[in-house]
Design an enzyme around this catalytic site. Structure first.
Site, PDB file in Angstrom:
ATOM      1  N   TYR A  43      40.241  40.049  43.776  1.00  0.00           N
ATOM      2  CA  TYR A  43      41.182  39.620  44.812  1.00  0.00           C
ATOM      3  C   TYR A  43      41.448  38.127  44.884  1.00  0.00           C
ATOM      4  CZ  TYR A  43      38.352  37.685  48.668  1.00  0.00           C
ATOM      5  OH  TYR A  43      37.594  36.896  49.473  1.00  0.00           O
ATOM      6  N   TYR A  75      31.571  44.106  52.983  1.00  0.00           N
ATOM      7  CA  TYR A  75      30.297  43.593  53.479  1.00  0.00           C
ATOM      8  C   TYR A  75      29.169  44.636  53.591  1.00  0.00           C
ATOM      9  CZ  TYR A  75      32.999  39.468  54.905  1.00  0.00           C
ATOM     10  OH  TYR A  75      33.792  38.352  54.922  1.00  0.00           O
ATOM     11  N   ASP A  91      40.542  32.241  60.087  1.00  0.00           N
ATOM     12  CA  ASP A  91      41.389  33.264  60.725  1.00  0.00           C
ATOM     13  C   ASP A  91      42.516  33.762  59.805  1.00  0.00           C
ATOM     14  OD1 ASP A  91      43.053  31.115  60.809  1.00  0.00           O
ATOM     15  OD2 ASP A  91      43.225  31.027  62.995  1.00  0.00           O
ATOM     16  N   THR A 122      41.749  25.939  57.888  1.00  0.00           N
ATOM     17  CA  THR A 122      42.146  24.532  57.731  1.00  0.00           C
ATOM     18  C   THR A 122      43.303  24.412  56.732  1.00  0.00           C
ATOM     19  OG1 THR A 122      39.794  24.052  57.987  1.00  0.00           O
ATOM     20  CG2 THR A 122      41.216  22.213  57.286  1.00  0.00           C
ATOM     21  N   ASP A 204      65.603  45.679  20.723  1.00  0.00           N
ATOM     22  CA  ASP A 204      64.203  45.343  20.412  1.00  0.00           C
ATOM     23  C   ASP A 204      63.956  45.522  18.908  1.00  0.00           C
ATOM     24  OD1 ASP A 204      61.456  44.955  20.559  1.00  0.00           O
ATOM     25  OD2 ASP A 204      61.040  46.955  21.370  1.00  0.00           O
TER      26      ASP A 204
HETATM   27  C1  SPV Z   1      56.846  46.628  24.063  1.00  0.00           C
HETATM   28  O1  SPV Z   1      56.604  46.601  25.269  1.00  0.00           O
HETATM   29  O2  SPV Z   1      57.728  45.952  23.553  1.00  0.00           O
HETATM   30  C2  SPV Z   1      56.051  47.489  23.183  1.00  0.00           C
HETATM   31  C3  SPV Z   1      55.475  48.728  23.713  1.00  0.00           C
HETATM   32  O3  SPV Z   1      55.958  47.173  22.023  1.00  0.00           O
HETATM   33  S1  SPV Z   1      56.577  50.005  23.359  1.00  0.00           S
HETATM   34  O4  SPV Z   1      57.869  49.656  23.931  1.00  0.00           O
HETATM   35  O5  SPV Z   1      56.031  51.210  23.925  1.00  0.00           O
HETATM   36  O6  SPV Z   1      56.693  50.103  21.915  1.00  0.00           O
HETATM   37 MG    MG Z   2      57.311  45.725  21.417  1.00  0.00          MG
END
Ligand code: SPV
Ligand code: MG
Length: 431
Positions: A43, A75, A91, A122, A204
């Protein structure tokens, strides 16, 4: 003499702490708890000095009767053992999530007539400066880089969340929840290639170049302290990968994950729906070994990601690769699957753990999302990455807002679900 107890989770004693002690002395003998590393990281900020030094620091404060290591945020244990007449706290514990601590203390003490005491917290320039100093230290490469390895020792399972900007970094940095008496927060940040590309409106496919990816890392690191795991896609050519390792290590990134694919990389969640080529074992081993040869600290981790289950090459192939990659120097193995059922991931983990008890296992439960962190840990998983959930929650919310403003020709109808401007401003720290 009455006993009064307070617990600190701090690396530096400032006037706020001294004020609490001064107040406490009015009630009786002062006992101070020092929160253990394991409890602190659930935390609060990661400690910058070891527990023993924190204990010593507090022991030296005049008028402290005894110092106790408190190994749970709540606790219960300390109250059962010490039976204090009072528990005193700033507080700031009157508001969530810390109010759960106050409720816990009040309930335990009321069983035998004890009481909680709130002292005004504080808030001043000096205290803010001290807190900021600690934060800045945590963000420095030499402190941040090693933290993933430290967390692997302290956490039953390290939880990483996707970030792709300063803002998402802040969310992962600052979000702490209390649920049923347990505090929790994310340990690390995953710079996903999917989300970094998506945020830029690009596919990607290793199209977003490293200069741009580094820019994202820098944006994130500028406003956070948590360790970074970088999605390195295929790692590129071995001749380029070695430079990448050096740069990331220098920046303070803790780990890179590279996947055993070659040629035009596509996102794994496409599986066999698109053409993807898996790298051969010797070539990928050479890439891992080359990366390990150039890295300068023993803090940085190169994690090898196995695509055999994604590409339906079978469990035996995945296991053979895992052992070969570890032999080549990989500091961890990521096993991926796009099945809804976690069975094949668990089978891999169980079989891998038969022969290898040590090497960290990483999983990304995007598809097999019904499995809990606890179950994964039971099967030997050490790092769980929530790889894209922030992006996937933000996109539909933004799209709906855009649609509604077009529909109503004003913004009133969407206002109720928007974050108040005041809140968004206070999310950002000022220097
Ligand atoms: C990403 O987050 O780009 C990864 C994971 O490589 S995945 O998209 O599952 O391939
Ligand atoms: Mg990736």
């Amino acid at each position: 003499m009455a006993k009064i107890y307070t617990c600190f989770s701090t690396d530096i004693i400032h006037e706020g702490h001294l004020h609490i002690i001064e107040e406490a002395r009015k009630y009786g003998d002062v006992y101070i708890g020092v929160l253990s590393d394991e409890a602190t990281i659930k935390y609060n900020k990661f400690p910058t000095i070891p527990l023993e030094e924190r204990v010593e620091m507090i022991r030296k404060i005049p008028g402290v009767k005894d110092v106790i290591v408190q190994d749970d945020v709540m606790y219960d244990k300390v109250v059962a053992e010490l039976k204090p007449d009072y528990i005193i706290h700033g507080d700031n514990w009157k508001v969530p999530p810390l109010s759960a601590l106050r409720d816990n203390a009040e309930k335990l003490l009321s069983a035998y007539g004890g009481k909680v005491i709130d002292v005004p917290y504080t808030y001043n320039e000096n205290v803010r400066r001290v807190d900021k100093r600690v934060n800045e230290k945590l963000a420095m490469p030499e402190y941040r880089r090693k933290r993933l390895k430290q967390l692997l020792k302290l956490r039953p399972i390290v939880k990483a969340m996707e970030v792709h900007s300063g803002l998402t970094g802040l969310i992962v940095e600052k979000t702490v929840v209390e649920h049923e008496g347990e505090f929790d927060q994310f340990d690390a940040m995953w710079i996903s290639s999917l989300c970094d590309s998506t945020a830029k409106g690009k596919p990607d496919i290793e199209l977003v170049d490293m200069t741009s990816r580094f820019r994202t890392i820098d944006d994130v690191m500028d406003v956070t302290t948590k360790p970074v795991i970088f999605d390195g896609d295929t790692g590129g050519l071995t001749e380029h990968f070695v430079y990448l390792v050096r740069s990331l290590e220098r920046m303070g990134v803790s780990a890179i994950i590279i996947e055993d694919k070659t040629g035009l990389k596509k996102n794994s969640l496409f599986g066999t729906e698109v053409e993807q080529t898996q790298d051969d074992i010797p070539h990928f081993c050479e890439k891992i070994a080359a990366g390990k040869r150039v890295q300068l600290t023993d803090e940085f981790m190169i994690i090898a990601r196995i695509e055999s289950l994604i590409l339906e090459r079978g469990m035996e192939d995945a296991l053979e690769r895992a052992h070969a990659f570890v032999k080549a120097g990989a500091d961890g193995i990521m096993i991926h699957s796009r099945k809804k059922d976690p069975a094949e991931i668990l089978e891999f983990c169980d079989k891998f753990r038969k022969d290898n008890k040590e090497t960290p296992i990483v999983v990304v439960p995007t598809s097999f999302n019904s499995i809990t962190e606890e179950e994964l840990a039971k099967h030997g998983v050490n790092i769980v990455i929530y790889a894209n959930q922030l992006t996937r929650s933000a996109f539909p919310a933004m799209e709906q807002t855009a649609k509604d403003i077009l529909k109503y020709h004003r913004a009133k109808e969407v206002d109720d679900r928007l974050m108040p401007i005041k809140d968004i401003i206070s999310l950002i720290d000022e220097l």
